[in-house]
Write an enzyme that holds these catalytic residues in place. Structure first.
Site, mmCIF file in Angstrom:
data_model
loop_
_atom_site.group_PDB
_atom_site.id
_atom_site.type_symbol
_atom_site.label_atom_id
_atom_site.label_comp_id
_atom_site.label_asym_id
_atom_site.label_seq_id
_atom_site.Cartn_x
_atom_site.Cartn_y
_atom_site.Cartn_z
ATOM 1 N N HIS A 102 -5.900 12.039 -4.083
ATOM 2 C CA HIS A 102 -6.617 10.814 -3.707
ATOM 3 C C HIS A 102 -6.153 10.335 -2.342
ATOM 4 O O HIS A 102 -4.995 10.553 -1.962
ATOM 5 C CB HIS A 102 -6.411 9.695 -4.743
ATOM 6 C CG HIS A 102 -4.984 9.432 -5.079
ATOM 7 N ND1 HIS A 102 -4.265 10.221 -5.943
ATOM 8 C CD2 HIS A 102 -4.129 8.480 -4.650
ATOM 9 C CE1 HIS A 102 -3.033 9.763 -6.040
ATOM 10 N NE2 HIS A 102 -2.911 8.709 -5.244
ATOM 11 N N HIS A 104 -5.617 6.919 -0.059
ATOM 12 C CA HIS A 104 -5.489 5.465 -0.073
ATOM 13 C C HIS A 104 -6.134 4.922 1.200
ATOM 14 O O HIS A 104 -5.882 5.446 2.289
ATOM 15 C CB HIS A 104 -4.016 5.038 -0.022
ATOM 16 C CG HIS A 104 -3.198 5.462 -1.197
ATOM 17 N ND1 HIS A 104 -2.877 4.591 -2.214
ATOM 18 C CD2 HIS A 104 -2.620 6.643 -1.521
ATOM 19 C CE1 HIS A 104 -2.122 5.228 -3.107
ATOM 20 N NE2 HIS A 104 -1.954 6.470 -2.709
HETATM 21 P P1 5GP Z 1 0.062 7.766 -5.535
HETATM 22 O O1 5GP Z 1 1.420 7.200 -5.732
HETATM 23 O O2 5GP Z 1 -0.177 8.863 -6.540
HETATM 24 O O3 5GP Z 1 -0.255 8.154 -4.134
HETATM 25 O O4 5GP Z 1 -0.954 6.579 -5.839
HETATM 26 C C1 5GP Z 1 -1.370 6.244 -7.111
HETATM 27 C C2 5GP Z 1 -1.970 4.872 -7.005
HETATM 28 O O5 5GP Z 1 -2.692 4.632 -8.176
HETATM 29 C C3 5GP Z 1 -0.953 3.747 -6.858
HETATM 30 O O6 5GP Z 1 -1.214 3.030 -5.666
HETATM 31 C C4 5GP Z 1 -1.165 2.897 -8.107
HETATM 32 O O7 5GP Z 1 -1.092 1.510 -7.838
HETATM 33 C C5 5GP Z 1 -2.549 3.294 -8.554
HETATM 34 N N1 5GP Z 1 -2.773 3.268 -9.988
HETATM 35 C C6 5GP Z 1 -1.898 3.652 -10.958
HETATM 36 N N2 5GP Z 1 -2.481 3.533 -12.167
HETATM 37 C C7 5GP Z 1 -3.738 3.074 -11.950
HETATM 38 C C8 5GP Z 1 -4.824 2.753 -12.826
HETATM 39 O O8 5GP Z 1 -4.754 2.862 -14.050
HETATM 40 N N3 5GP Z 1 -5.969 2.300 -12.239
HETATM 41 C C9 5GP Z 1 -6.082 2.167 -10.881
HETATM 42 N N4 5GP Z 1 -7.256 1.716 -10.416
HETATM 43 N N5 5GP Z 1 -5.085 2.450 -10.031
HETATM 44 C C10 5GP Z 1 -3.917 2.912 -10.567
#
Ligand code: 5GP
Length: 142
Positions: A102, A104
């Site tokens: 994903h 951001h």
């Molecule tokens: P990563 O750390 O993998 O780059 O980002 C994962 C993101 O997903 C984090 O910014 C976190 O806040 C978000 N996130 C985690 N769980 C959920 C969820 O259940 N729903 C949504 N919409 N975002 C989530």
């Protein structure tokens, strides 16, 4: 590494868990981060199952980058942010917490510090209001 089909984003993509959706097409899904680092923090996902960006097919990556560009415009318009941080983590060692690729999109303002990564849940009604603003901004791009 084998893709974990039970991760939270895989479950959102299958419709098993809710999200504040702002855009969807054949190849991508976009929704608001539930723990935003700034208001308007948006996540862009390919529908193709992949943990790292390096696992994605050319088509899925192209679609995801184009959706990210289009959503970046809409997020900027909806929030009035003068800057945008666009980031993408690969692997726990890099800070990835959900093992589905994903991007951001995080609005940035001078002197406004980001909230911690994945720490504090936003108010559901505020997320819904922000989602609506981004959807309207997106509609005006077309
Ligand atoms: P990563 O750390 O993998 O780059 O980002 C994962 C993101 O997903 C984090 O910014 C976190 O806040 C978000 N996130 C985690 N769980 C959920 C969820 O259940 N729903 C949504 N919409 N975002 C989530």
């Amino acid at each position: 590494m084998a893709y974990d089909n039970t991760n939270i984003f895989a479950r959102i993509l299958r419709g098993e868990l809710p999200c504040q959706r702002v855009f969807e097409d054949e190849h991508t899904l976009v929704f608001l981060d539930i723990m935003p680092q700034a208001d308007g923090h948006t996540l862009v996902l390919p529908k193709e199952p992949a943990e790292f960006i390096t696992d994605l097919s050319d088509g899925a990556l192209q679609a995801t980058i184009l959706t990210t560009r289009n959503l970046a415009r809409a997020v900027q318009q909806a929030t009035g942010a003068p800057g945008l941080l666009i980031s993408q983590f690969n692997g726990v060692a890099a800070g990835q917490t959900v093992p589905h690729v994903h991007f951001h999109i995080i609005p940035r303002f001078p002197d406004l510090r980001l909230r911690s990564h994945g720490r504090e849940k936003a108010d559901a009604a505020e997320l819904a209001t922000m989602a609506e603003k981004i959807i309207v901004a997106l509609a005006h791009q077309r």
